[in-house]
Write an enzyme that holds these catalytic residues in place. Structure first.
Site, PDB file in Angstrom:
ATOM      1  N   HIS A  80      -4.136   4.913  -9.211  1.00 28.13           N
ATOM      2  CA  HIS A  80      -3.961   4.987 -10.668  1.00 28.13           C
ATOM      3  C   HIS A  80      -5.190   4.461 -11.409  1.00 28.13           C
ATOM      4  O   HIS A  80      -5.411   4.813 -12.566  1.00 28.13           O
ATOM      5  CB  HIS A  80      -2.678   4.260 -11.107  1.00 28.13           C
ATOM      6  CG  HIS A  80      -2.745   2.764 -11.136  1.00 28.13           C
ATOM      7  ND1 HIS A  80      -2.301   1.966 -10.105  1.00 28.13           N
ATOM      8  CD2 HIS A  80      -3.180   1.901 -12.094  1.00 28.13           C
ATOM      9  CE1 HIS A  80      -2.451   0.701 -10.416  1.00 28.13           C
ATOM     10  NE2 HIS A  80      -2.993   0.621 -11.627  1.00 28.13           N
ATOM     11  N   ASP A 215      -0.926   3.791  -3.223  1.00 32.25           N
ATOM     12  CA  ASP A 215      -1.749   3.680  -4.436  1.00 32.25           C
ATOM     13  C   ASP A 215      -3.177   3.256  -4.071  1.00 32.25           C
ATOM     14  O   ASP A 215      -3.596   2.133  -4.321  1.00 32.25           O
ATOM     15  CB  ASP A 215      -1.104   2.674  -5.393  1.00 32.25           C
ATOM     16  CG  ASP A 215      -1.586   2.846  -6.822  1.00 32.25           C
ATOM     17  OD1 ASP A 215      -2.559   3.591  -7.026  1.00 32.25           O
ATOM     18  OD2 ASP A 215      -0.991   2.233  -7.731  1.00 32.25           O
ATOM     19  N   SER A 666      -5.136  -4.557 -10.898  1.00 32.15           N
ATOM     20  CA  SER A 666      -4.886  -3.331 -10.142  1.00 32.15           C
ATOM     21  C   SER A 666      -6.134  -2.950  -9.366  1.00 32.15           C
ATOM     22  O   SER A 666      -7.235  -2.934  -9.906  1.00 32.15           O
ATOM     23  CB  SER A 666      -4.507  -2.191 -11.089  1.00 32.15           C
ATOM     24  OG  SER A 666      -3.235  -2.382 -11.652  1.00 32.15           O
TER      25      SER A 666
END
Length: 732
Positions: A80, A215, A666
């Site tokens: 992402h 991810d 992230s």
């Protein structure tokens, strides 16, 4: 009785060391004992040194974190986080978002886009004295003096164009640090799984656990042949980092100590209860509703046009994440009464403050008065600012502001409009083409204009430009006219306006430019109000923080700055948690969970090649017999290891740990006690969302992609053998 006892023990074990803190690297020696207690053996002094392994392998993306994993500039981050790069290279004829992408050779690695950058922090210096030198008392002048001092430090630091420097506020203006970062301007896409792997579970599973998301994505840093950063060119060569992370192919087990290095965005743990109340009672509910309306609109229009779906995929993902986080914050505030906890602490602080004769008793009163003004200003301007949300209007406003700022010496220009900013300014204008569709933008802007019209606070400059009679149809026609008559949708035209004078803007007939010019004075008046208030807060907040830090130390609580986008380290251990009565969530998930969740319908539509590999039991060397330690260990005694220790018998997909993370973390590498890569941070559990305001060690868990799943995908599913050869695998 046994369930209650286990729950109590789990809660106790989770809080035994209280893994709270997003620590500046230089602070690591001060918590060396805590690191050792968690089994983190790498010396604290080494972690404090940005020139040594592993810190010199950590990379910032400007909005996420990544890390070097090969001597050839290979970088790993979250799927992402690389969404924009994947989207940039996706077309209706080859949709890499849907199908994934793998470059088998370096010459097949495409540009990640003109805006993509990698930032490598080489030094962080305390510049508090320099920033606070010769400040005037008048609030607006004080704000301007602070900005002037910051700009001077940045200019001196950026004597080499290959570096980007920034001066960040810590402890709400009590301290300032100068960060110097090497900029990599040529970033390329290397390997990305399809979204059905990278975001398996989608928004349904976002902030939830158990998770089964792959991810991850690989990028590569390129530089000129001279080894120096350069813009994209076909003959550029891979960057050779000072170090790259070793990867432990055996991963981690429950109870292992881990730490995370990255760039957490923002937390509010030292903010007052009144600020929390304003956020929970007004700002968060209004913002969540705002994002939901936009998401619904874009999804509806995307369903009928695949090109819109591709262009707005990143926008949708970002908005959905923000909205779910806002709703999670609101749910968390209700579930655990964070407001009450904060108020209790604040009352205790006030009582402590009254006992300290040297403390300034007016600290809280002064700050509360200013915060009330700030909240009022936010509410007053909210709908007017949203009414300027059109992508083309935003571009016109920035361009006209640039023309006005260019009338001043570079050192006096507003940040974002100086010579140092022009490359990114231009790249931002170019990027509009890949994320903009006039039909969508028109509808979204009309929604914001209607919301503005429906509330009582109006701005004459905007109303005069809209100049429509009563009725939504007239406003719709007016808006349609803006898009029909503008030339700003053309990239070359937008870029040409960067060289125009303010007078040329003021004589333009382009409707968006005319509107930008008309709104300029109103926007500048609001900006002046905000800067004046910030000047006042630049005195009140540091005074408050001085007292708060003394109070925290008196309680033996950890003292670290709120997250602000700068490089931090946080530590913890691999651990599950008691999410609710009689429900303990195990720290690891398995490949078989993907099959169990698969429905064939997004977001639970795993690729057939993944399902086939799972069904065939094609795990190879990536199969793990146990993710728990010896059954006699304290962890297995706590939870009976749920399954017998030697019956995991699969590949771990995601795992939990107690590290203290937030947005911006992230893509951060999760490292074991020896500093070897064992996973990638990508999310938090729903119960942990409120950690931005208050850290609760018993339920705060971060969610990570297990490196063993990444290696399994590379090896058994996508056959990325060329990349595996680049990696420095240990204990394989």
């Amino acid at each position: 009785m046994r369930i209650a006892l286990i729950a109590a023990l789990v809660l106790t074990s989770g809080s035994a060391y209280a893994d709270e803190g997003q620590w500046q690297p230089y602070q690591m020696p001060s918590i060396a004992d805590k690191l050792q207690q968690r089994g983190i053996d790498i010396p604290a002094k080494q972690l404090a040194d940005l020139g040594q392994y592993p810190m010199n392998a950590i990379v910032g993306l400007g909005y996420c974190t990544a890390s070097f994993v090969s001597p050839q500039g290979l970088v790993v981050t979250n799927h992402h986080c690389a969404y924009r790069a994947i989207q940039y290279n996706s077309k209706t004829e080859h949709n890499y978002l849907a199908d994934g992408f793998l470059a088998k050779t370096k010459d097949a690695e495409p540009s990640a886009g003109p805006n993509e950058r990698l930032y490598i922090t080489e030094s962080v210096t305390d510049v508090t004295k320099q920033v606070n030198a010769n400040l005037r008392d008048e609030p607006l002048a004080r704000y301007q003096d602070i900005e002037r001092n910051r700009k001077a430090l940045i200019k001196q630091c950026e004597s080499d164009d290959n570096y980007r420097c920034s001066v960040s506020s810590f402890h709400n203006g009590l301290e300032f640090y100068l960060s110097k970062q090497l900029i990599i301007r040529d970033v390329r896409l290397v390997y990305a799984p399809p979204a059905s792997v990278g975001s398996f579970g989608g928004d349904v599973d976002n902030y939830e656990y158990p998770r089964h998301a792959g991810d991850f994505t690989f990028l590569r840093a390129y530089v000129g042949k001279d080894g120096k950063p350069a813009t994209y060119a076909e003959d550029n060569v891979p960057y050779q980092p000072k170090s790259h992370l070793k990867i432990n192919a055996n991963g981690v087990k429950a109870g292992d100590g881990v730490f995370v290095a990255g760039y957490p965005g923002s937390t509010s743990r030292y903010r007052l209860t009144s600020e929390l109340k304003f956020a929970s009672q007004w700002l968060y509910p209004v913002s969540a509703q705002y994002y939901q309306q936009k998401i619904d609109t874009i999804e509806q229009m995307s369903a009928a046009d695949k090109s819109i779906a591709i262009k707005y995929a990143g926008t949708i993902a970002s908005m959905a994440n923000r909205m779910k986080k806002l709703n999670g914050l609101l749910d968390g505030f209700n579930a655990t009464d964070i407001v009450g906890i904060k108020q209790g602490r604040e009352n205790d602080f006030l009582a402590w403050l009254q006992q300290d004769k040297q403390a300034n008793q007016q600290v809280i009163t002064q700050l509360e008065t200013l915060l009330a003004q700030q909240h009022q200003l936010t509410q007053t301007n909210y709908y007017f600012e949203n009414a300027q949300s059109s992508t083309l209007l935003s571009a016109a406003k920035r361009l006209y502001r640039l023309a006005k700022e260019k009338q001043r010496p570079d050192a006096e220009r507003e940040s974002g409009y100086q010579l140092r900013d022009m490359k990114m300014f231009s790249a931002r204008l170019k990027r509009i083409d890949s994320t903009f569709d006039a039909s969508v933008d028109k509808v979204l802007w009309l929604q914001d204009l209607n919301a503005y019209q429906a509330q009582p606070l109006k701005v004459a400059a905007l109303d005069n430009q809209l100049n429509h009679t009563e009725g939504q149809q007239d406003l719709r026609e007016k808006v349609a006219g803006f898009y029909a008559l503008t030339q700003l949708s053309d990239q070359a035209t937008r870029l040409a306006w960067m060289d125009k004078t303010a007078e040329e803007f003021e004589n333009s007939q382009d409707p968006f430019i005319r509107l930008a010019v008309a709104l300029y004075d109103s926007n500048m008046a609001i900006e002046k109000q905000e800067k004046t208030l910030q000047g006042q807060l630049s005195q009140a907040r540091p005074a408050y923080m001085n007292a708060v830090i003394s109070y925290y130390k008196s309680k033996n609580w950890p003292v670290y700055p709120d997250a602000n986008g700068t490089l931090r380290i946080t530590y913890g251990m691999v651990d599950g948690y008691q999410s609710k009565d009689a429900l303990y969530k195990q720290p690891f998930t398995r490949l078989e969970g993907i099959t169990a969740k698969h429905t064939g319908i997004a977001p639970f539509d795993a690729p057939q090649k993944v399902l086939n590999a799972i069904a065939a039991g094609d795990y190879g060397k990536h199969r793990i017999q146990s993710v728990y330690h010896d059954p006699r260990s304290w962890m297995c005694k706590l939870i009976s290891c749920a399954a017998k220790p030697n019956e995991f018998n699969s590949v771990p997909v995601n795992f939990l740990s107690s590290v203290d993370t937030t947005g911006g973390n992230s893509g951060s590498p999760v490292l074991n006690g020896q500093g070897e890569l064992v996973g990638l941070n990508f999310d938090s559990t729903y119960e942990a969302i409120t950690k931005d305001w208050f850290f609760n060690p018993t339920i705060t868990r971060a969610i990570h992609v297990d490196i063993r799943y990444v290696l399994w995908m590379m090896d058994k599913v996508d056959h990325a053998d060329n990349l595996i050869k680049e990696l420095d695998l240990v204990n394989d």
